[in-house]
Design a protein around this motif. Sequence first.
Motif, PDB file in Angstrom:
ATOM      1  N   UNK A 703     -32.692  57.018  64.422  1.00 42.38           N
ATOM      2  CA  UNK A 703     -33.518  55.915  63.951  1.00 42.38           C
ATOM      3  C   UNK A 703     -32.857  55.034  62.916  1.00 42.38           C
ATOM      4  N   UNK A 704     -31.683  55.406  62.431  1.00 39.88           N
ATOM      5  CA  UNK A 704     -30.977  54.597  61.439  1.00 39.88           C
ATOM      6  C   UNK A 704     -30.050  53.598  62.117  1.00 39.88           C
ATOM      7  N   UNK A 705     -29.583  52.645  61.321  1.00 36.63           N
ATOM      8  CA  UNK A 705     -28.659  51.617  61.815  1.00 36.63           C
ATOM      9  C   UNK A 705     -27.396  51.641  60.965  1.00 36.63           C
ATOM     10  N   UNK A 706     -26.258  51.573  61.654  1.00 38.43           N
ATOM     11  CA  UNK A 706     -24.988  51.470  60.943  1.00 38.43           C
ATOM     12  C   UNK A 706     -24.346  50.150  61.334  1.00 38.43           C
ATOM     13  N   UNK A 707     -24.094  49.315  60.345  1.00 41.46           N
ATOM     14  CA  UNK A 707     -23.594  47.962  60.559  1.00 41.46           C
ATOM     15  C   UNK A 707     -22.122  47.898  60.180  1.00 41.46           C
ATOM     16  N   UNK A 708     -21.312  47.311  61.065  1.00 44.57           N
ATOM     17  CA  UNK A 708     -19.909  47.025  60.757  1.00 44.57           C
ATOM     18  C   UNK A 708     -19.762  45.511  60.730  1.00 44.57           C
ATOM     19  N   UNK A 709     -19.435  44.957  59.584  1.00 43.26           N
ATOM     20  CA  UNK A 709     -19.339  43.508  59.420  1.00 43.26           C
ATOM     21  C   UNK A 709     -17.923  43.130  59.014  1.00 43.26           C
ATOM     22  N   UNK A 710     -17.462  41.983  59.510  1.00 40.34           N
ATOM     23  CA  UNK A 710     -16.113  41.507  59.197  1.00 40.34           C
ATOM     24  C   UNK A 710     -16.197  40.079  58.679  1.00 40.34           C
ATOM     25  N   UNK A 711     -15.857  39.875  57.418  1.00 39.57           N
ATOM     26  CA  UNK A 711     -15.836  38.540  56.829  1.00 39.57           C
ATOM     27  C   UNK A 711     -14.491  37.878  57.101  1.00 39.57           C
TER      28      UNK A 711
END
Length: 777
Positions: A703-711
Amino acid sequence: MRRMAIMTAVLAVGLGSAAAAQEPASPFDAVDPFIGTAGKGHTFPGAVAPFGMVQLSPDTDYKLLREGYDWASGYRYDDPTILGFSHTHFSGTGHSDLGDLLITPQSGELRWDAGAADQPGSGYRSRYDKASERAEPGYYAVTLTDSGVRAELTAGIRVGLHRYAFPEGAPARVLIDFRPSIYDYPGKVLWSRLRVHPDGTITGFRETRGWAPGRQFFFALRFSKPVAGYELRDREENVPYRGFRQPGRSPADRQQVEGRQLEAAFDFGEIDGPLLVQVAISSVDEAGALDNLESGGGAFDFDGVRANTRAQWEEALNVVEIDAAPGMRTSLYTALYHALIAPSVHSDADGRWRGPDNAVHQADFTVHSTFSLWDTFRAEHPLLTLVQPGFRNADMVNSLIAAQQVSPWGILPVWSFAGQETWTMIGYHAVPVIADAYLKGLPGVDGEAALNAMIASAAYRPYGGLGDYMDLGYVPIDREPEAASKTVEYAYDDWTIARMAERLGRADVAAEFDRRAGFWRNTFDPATGFVRARLADGSFREPFDPTAINFGSDYTEGNAWQYSWFVPQDMAALVTAMGGDAATVAKLDAMFDFDNSGLDYSHAEDIAGLIGQYIHGNEPSHHSAYAYVFAGAPWRTQARLKQIIDSQYHSRPDGLAGNDDVGQMSAWLMFTAMGFYPVTPGSGQYVIGRPFTDRTVLNLANGRRFVIAAEGLSDDAPYIQSVALNGRPLDRTWIAHDEILAGGELRFVMGAEPNVAWGAGGEARPYSMSGYGAAAR
């Protein structure tokens, strides 16, 4: 996704171009099943449900054994004709079989043989309108121009459905050719049977002597319209005795036929509306196939099955949200799709399954098969621990354990399909699959039974030189081929057994297998800096050429350049053996920059996707670009990953540089694009590379979310400047599986120049059993 729309998008954008302004396609619509169907990818475009038992797909040709390498999936994108549609296929393998129960619709004169592709009308194979091909997850359609039939395919877990629209006023016929298979040869069919039941149901059986010897295949089939007439034929010639004549005086009078070259033709006359063909399969018996047919709904609801399978694919694909350039996004969702095709469901709806002992067993879980373990232990199975619910992974692990418990050899599967062992490739790589999943906290698995199965596999002396390995500390090349590869792969597998034993409190077992995990050192030659094969007297085999690739020699589908990096359990020690950080970086650069112009690898069909002596089209190289991280140069990994992805993956039919190998090539891309990779399954860590998407979200099963973001990510900004986990600077070059499961955000800041200081220190490096990060285990 429609083929023409896909090709237009490919022409408009590249894999790494800037994102277009238009609204991105849904994950389902972003998938292009034609990727990998040309060149060496060996994927198929047909209909399959996630992990489905049925893979219903067109076959464009069947060839004799290794002549059929380019047709390992039954389909080649550039072929001009289609033979028909069969119900079992491998996705991306370098060897093959299957292609069971070929069905082809005909609207003119009945033809019993395939004919030649360059002679239109010479047989039942048909030219087809390439522009009419359409493929999406769970659905395939094409117009057969010679017969004028519009063919559509869809599939549930154990049932496939055909829908044929015949030309108006033309007779509708369906031919079953039960003779051929993928990788065909005379005598492959040991025995077969076709039977027409009083209610019009057709059932059948065949046993083949192929990649998995003695494989049994059963089916049950129903038509949506009444049959006006039929013929059952045994086409085998020169049989001196067939027994006494059965009732009936012609092929049209028979209710059953047995033999080794069977065909059946069914005539429906002129019909209104489409004809549907519903097929279920089983490895157990015809009753199991009939039961599977009913479990699929029993009704001829093509659109309902298609919608249900679409919903399953949408749920599976929506686990990952990808924000990237259109070409990259298509490649990634297609990679995820390919990674979820197998291992495939193997047990029938009632829980019965056929094991490696060729006997039938009962299970209280869904048994899976098609385990290409030499390939998939590396990234495919670790990916499934992130994108599939626990019950699916538990079913797969329990399938491996159950197979060991009924195996005549008492060991875990090596490369199995339809429950049967093929003995293909090397190692006992079911061991790391089980250990990695269990150590990540997978519920529903008996740890003691798992460990016992792992130990049994590692102690079976007749297998692949294991007796000598245990006695000498290495596999001697004068007693066993591919000895250098076997030694280092056994050593890694042994390390995973030690970690499993440690978790279960078996200190004695852990100590023994930790000792064996160091056996890789016995193959490392300090004088040359390569892993090499040794003779039983302890000397290294001469002469030595680190570029030589000769199957059955010192290495498995590779050479010293690739295999000298296979010490995933102790990369720190390997770096030391190589001479330290600078020497290791120089050696890695020498591998990638090697001039191959004087070498000929045309005899080695699996050696594809060369970048110097790095071979991305085959698995031994798959972790090598990440080896720079263990030598304190993660920025070099970042540069090499861009080089690999730019050259090895494309969103077009020839978009895979090598065999997808039941999802491994695809899983590598998925992990690498997210920004990390499981160099050492069983360690609980992923080594950070660099991201290739602007944003990726993992919607986890908890139920959790893991976000990978690239600036700032772009082609001009390929290097990591900094990394933060949940807002805090991350100076280490790895992330733990538990950190992902906890949810949160991994944020990369990218730039044009490398940050050579980030992750360079010894304390920042990932796990090695004798060095950096060992306390993180």
